[in-house]
Design a protein around this motif. Sequence first.
Motif, mmCIF file in Angstrom:
data_model
loop_
_atom_site.group_PDB
_atom_site.id
_atom_site.type_symbol
_atom_site.label_atom_id
_atom_site.label_comp_id
_atom_site.label_asym_id
_atom_site.label_seq_id
_atom_site.Cartn_x
_atom_site.Cartn_y
_atom_site.Cartn_z
ATOM 1 N N LYS A 45 27.509 34.086 51.125
ATOM 2 C CA LYS A 45 28.702 33.759 51.631
ATOM 3 C C LYS A 45 29.414 32.900 50.424
ATOM 4 C CE LYS A 45 31.722 32.237 55.284
ATOM 5 N NZ LYS A 45 31.723 31.750 56.658
ATOM 6 N N ARG A 46 28.865 32.100 50.004
ATOM 7 C CA ARG A 46 29.414 31.170 48.970
ATOM 8 C C ARG A 46 29.682 31.525 47.758
ATOM 9 N NH1 ARG A 46 32.759 27.305 47.389
ATOM 10 N NH2 ARG A 46 31.793 25.870 45.970
ATOM 11 N N GLN A 47 28.803 32.488 47.173
ATOM 12 C CA GLN A 47 28.885 33.246 46.068
ATOM 13 C C GLN A 47 29.939 34.066 46.054
ATOM 14 O OE1 GLN A 47 25.013 34.987 45.502
ATOM 15 N NE2 GLN A 47 24.273 33.395 44.259
ATOM 16 N N LYS A 48 30.127 34.860 47.213
ATOM 17 C CA LYS A 48 31.400 35.782 47.470
ATOM 18 C C LYS A 48 32.597 35.254 47.299
ATOM 19 C CE LYS A 48 33.003 39.445 50.567
ATOM 20 N NZ LYS A 48 32.617 40.005 51.961
ATOM 21 N N GLU A 49 32.582 33.989 48.172
ATOM 22 C CA GLU A 49 33.926 33.218 47.901
ATOM 23 C C GLU A 49 34.333 32.685 46.492
ATOM 24 O OE1 GLU A 49 33.073 29.960 50.504
ATOM 25 O OE2 GLU A 49 33.513 31.304 52.477
ATOM 26 N N THR A 52 35.520 35.655 44.413
ATOM 27 C CA THR A 52 36.796 36.079 44.809
ATOM 28 C C THR A 52 37.808 35.164 44.176
ATOM 29 O OG1 THR A 52 36.136 36.762 47.028
ATOM 30 C CG2 THR A 52 38.516 36.174 46.752
ATOM 31 N N MET A 53 37.452 33.681 44.179
ATOM 32 C CA MET A 53 38.190 32.485 43.741
ATOM 33 C C MET A 53 38.587 32.933 41.940
ATOM 34 S SD MET A 53 38.185 29.245 41.949
ATOM 35 C CE MET A 53 36.253 29.039 41.888
ATOM 36 N N MET A 54 37.408 33.018 41.427
ATOM 37 C CA MET A 54 37.291 33.507 39.809
ATOM 38 C C MET A 54 38.309 34.813 39.372
ATOM 39 S SD MET A 54 33.620 32.803 38.418
ATOM 40 C CE MET A 54 32.544 31.735 39.421
ATOM 41 N N ASP A 55 38.192 35.807 40.355
ATOM 42 C CA ASP A 55 38.951 36.864 40.085
ATOM 43 C C ASP A 55 40.460 36.607 40.383
ATOM 44 O OD1 ASP A 55 36.680 38.364 39.507
ATOM 45 O OD2 ASP A 55 36.689 39.374 41.395
ATOM 46 N N ALA A 56 40.811 35.649 41.191
ATOM 47 C CA ALA A 56 42.156 35.559 41.593
ATOM 48 C C ALA A 56 42.800 34.337 40.755
ATOM 49 C CB ALA A 56 42.312 35.218 43.058
ATOM 50 N N LEU A 57 41.896 33.747 39.781
ATOM 51 C CA LEU A 57 42.636 32.741 38.674
ATOM 52 C C LEU A 57 43.825 33.264 38.111
ATOM 53 C CD1 LEU A 57 39.390 30.898 37.274
ATOM 54 C CD2 LEU A 57 41.260 29.993 38.763
#
Length: 110
Positions: A45-49, A52-57
């Motif tokens: 779950k942490r890796q998925k979050e 998602t955060m890296m893709d949204a930078l």
Amino acid sequence: MFISNAYAQTAGAADPGLMGNLTTFAPLILMFVVMYFLMIRPQQKRQKELKTMMDALSKGDEVITVGGMLGRVTKVTDTYVTVEVSAGTEVVVQKNAVTALLPKGTLKSL
């Protein structure tokens, strides 16, 4: 002479059946289930979050890097991010070196 010979028991042991085999492996199965819910699932779950955060930078985001540097994102490519750590000082880091996205205005309050 004084000690009699010992012979193995000739009668076969009773077959434990399906329930006997299941109860033998039950602690192992239970341990795997507990490990999955306590360790593996939260990590996934942490890796998925993080992904998602890296893709949204995007440009203008305020971030923290693995090294503890705080800065504002000025440029984003596929694998690298340029972070402005102070006025006129920019550092290029890998995207996976960004650990957290800060709320807007955090750098001004420091």
